[in-house]
Design an enzyme around this catalytic site. Structure first.
Site: not given
Ligand code: CTP
Length: 485
Positions: A292, A360, A370, A388-390, A407, A421, A425
């Site tokens: 990204n 995500d 390759k 995983p959502d850190i 964020f 959020k 979270k």
């Molecule tokens: N974050 C994280 N791990 C993930 C996804 C997000 O730690 N796998 C954290 C980001 O560092 C940020 C927050 O979650 O602090 C929100 O990230 P954002 O991209 O806005 O949200 P998402 O959780 O990805 O949700 P969405 O894309 O549905 O808005």
């Protein structure tokens, strides 16, 4: 490629270490580039990108630097190419440990510290001035009465130009002469004339070290502000055991760096902060990945701002083209799963700020090698699995940091989505920023954010990412000040 002003480029990038980190190469590669005066073709793109991120204009063909907005079109001639980690005058005393001074000189330069060598007559019995000069790329000074040296650089100037005078090894004799204010050779004259901090790394036989005469000299030098590192205990070259060994080079270098650039003290001293920053990249195969646009500027600025207020900061960062902030431990990662593991390893922490743009999803069933096109067959389909959502993981962890800040990158319905959020979270604060297509937040230097806590919903003026970082760090420091335990 024709020669470029490599020292100026290194300075503009923040030093040798920054270039190493940017290119993922070791210190010897940088030395080779410097010796050749050129950079290999493959590094041009990342170097140009990193310089532009730091506000420089660069001609990609010649790699000539132009200072930003100076209106003169002048190349960056102001840079002398001097390393920006400070300068050390390294006085090598005459002991068996003198050879270790070469390693000290080398390691200091790895940290972007310029080293000039001075050797006593005794030191020259163990190593040659030529070896030290070869390592430092500077003339090594040996003689108080050398007319050339006096013409080129008087010993007073030599003593005053350094940011730090380091004596390694400091023999019993050298300590005694310095303690008594003698100035009977170049080394002692410098020690008497310098107004820079002095760091001595003693090395001698254990009986000589524990002798009251040496201990008196030590106390006297200490009382005059001389700093000491070591000596260490262990087996001695003379076959005896005890305290008197020269400290290991990395210990000496670390003590020197602490004096050259002391870690800031501040309201967050004693607190450990984990900051995630940058993008994560998720491999498709060995050469392709999903990424990204995150530059890491906001996360890195937050790490720097927390460190400036005295926090010990572990910065877990995806691949970025910006240099690591000072006084921050960087853990480089690539994927979201690596980032999670690095955050786990960094626990316990008092606070965590998750500023990374974590992907995500990751691609399942990635292959080594390759992926090849199949001619007129169908295009491959990527199968994705959620990462995983850190932020959530840290917020619900058994060793949860006391303050967890996330964020919310939102392109629409910013407030409503950010509040949702916060709850989803389980974090304490959300910094919500608008990343809609026209905002330029991704990759840009500015940010417009809203700080959302359970109690507050505060809109901040548009400001530079560094200012957002500073304001957030101040709020965090105030939070810990108000909730001290
Ligand atoms: N974050 C994280 N791990 C993930 C996804 C997000 O730690 N796998 C954290 C980001 O560092 C940020 C927050 O979650 O602090 C929100 O990230 P954002 O991209 O806005 O949200 P998402 O959780 O990805 O949700 P969405 O894309 O549905 O808005």
């Amino acid at each position: 490629m024709k020669n470029c002003d490599l020292p100026a480029i290194i300075t503009a990038l923040g030093g040798r270490r920054a270039l190493q980190d940017l290119l993922g190469v070791g210190p010897s590669a940088i030395s080779n580039y410097l010796a050749r005066g050129t950079l290999p073709q493959w590094v041009h793109a990342p170097v140009c990108e990193a310089l532009r991120a730091r506000g420089y204009q660069i001609d990609p063909g010649s790699l000539a630097l132009v200072e930003p907005d100076n209106g003169t079109g002048r190349t960056n001639g102001s840079s002398t190419g001097a390393p920006n980690g400070g300068s050390v005058l390294l006085i090598v005393g005459g002991g068996i440990a003198a050879y270790k001074a070469l390693e000290v000189a080398r390691r200091l330069q790895d940290h972007d510290v310029a080293v000039t060598g001075v050797m006593t007559r005794g030191a020259q019995e163990f190593i040659t001035p030529l070896s030290l000069s070869a390592l430092t790329a500077q003339k090594t000074f040996t003689d108080l009465f050398s007319l050339t040296d006096e013409a080129e650089m008087g010993h007073i100037r030599l003593a005053r130009e350094a940011d730090l005078v380091l004596v390694a090894p400091a023999t019993a004799n050298l300590m005694a002469r310095a303690a008594n204010g003698l100035a009977d050779d170049l080394a002692t004259t410098i020690l008497l004339a310098t107004d820079a901090p002095v760091l001595m790394a003693p090395a001698m036989n254990p009986a000589m070290w524990s002798n009251p005469a040496t201990q008196d000299n030590l106390a006297r030098l200490r009382s005059r502000g001389v700093n000491f590192v070591g000596p260490a205990a262990g087996d001695m070259a003379c076959g005896e055991e005890g305290t008197g060994r020269l400290s290991e080079p990395e210990v000496i270098v670390s003590a020197a760096r602490d004096l050259l650039d002391p870690a800031p003290k501040g309201p967050l001293a004693g607190r450990h902060a984990i900051v995630t920053s940058g993008p994560t990249i998720e491999p498709i195969d060995s050469v392709r990945f999903i990424a990204n646009r995150s530059s890491g500027k906001q996360g890195h600025a937050i790490a720097a701002a927390l460190a400036d207020r005295g926090a010990r900061v572990t910065l877990v960062s995806g691949p970025v083209a910006i240099p690591a902030p000072r006084h921050v431990d960087v853990v480089p990662v690539e994927t979201a799963r690596d980032m999670l593991a690095a955050c786990e390893d960094a626990l316990p922490a008092d606070l965590a700020v998750c500023a990374a743009a974590v992907a995500d999803w990751h691609v399942t069933g990635t292959r080594n090698g390759k992926m090849k096109k199949t001619g007129d067959g169908p295009a491959p389909t990527l199968s994705l699995a959620e990462n995983p959502d850190i932020l959530r993981h840290l917020s619900t962890h058994i060793s949860r940091p006391r303050l967890v800040v996330g964020f919310a990158a939102e392109a629409e319905e910013l407030h409503a989505n950010a509040i949702a959020k916060l709850a989803r979270k389980g974090c304490d604060w959300i910094v919500a920023n608008d990343v809609g297509p026209k905002t330029g937040t991704f990759g840009g230097d500015n940010n417009t954010v809203h700080l959302i806590t359970e109690a507050e919903n505060e809109s901040w003026q548009p400001m530079q990412k560094t200012a957002v970082a500073s304001k957030l760090a101040a709020r965090i420091a105030a939070h810990f000040g108000d909730n001290n335990d």
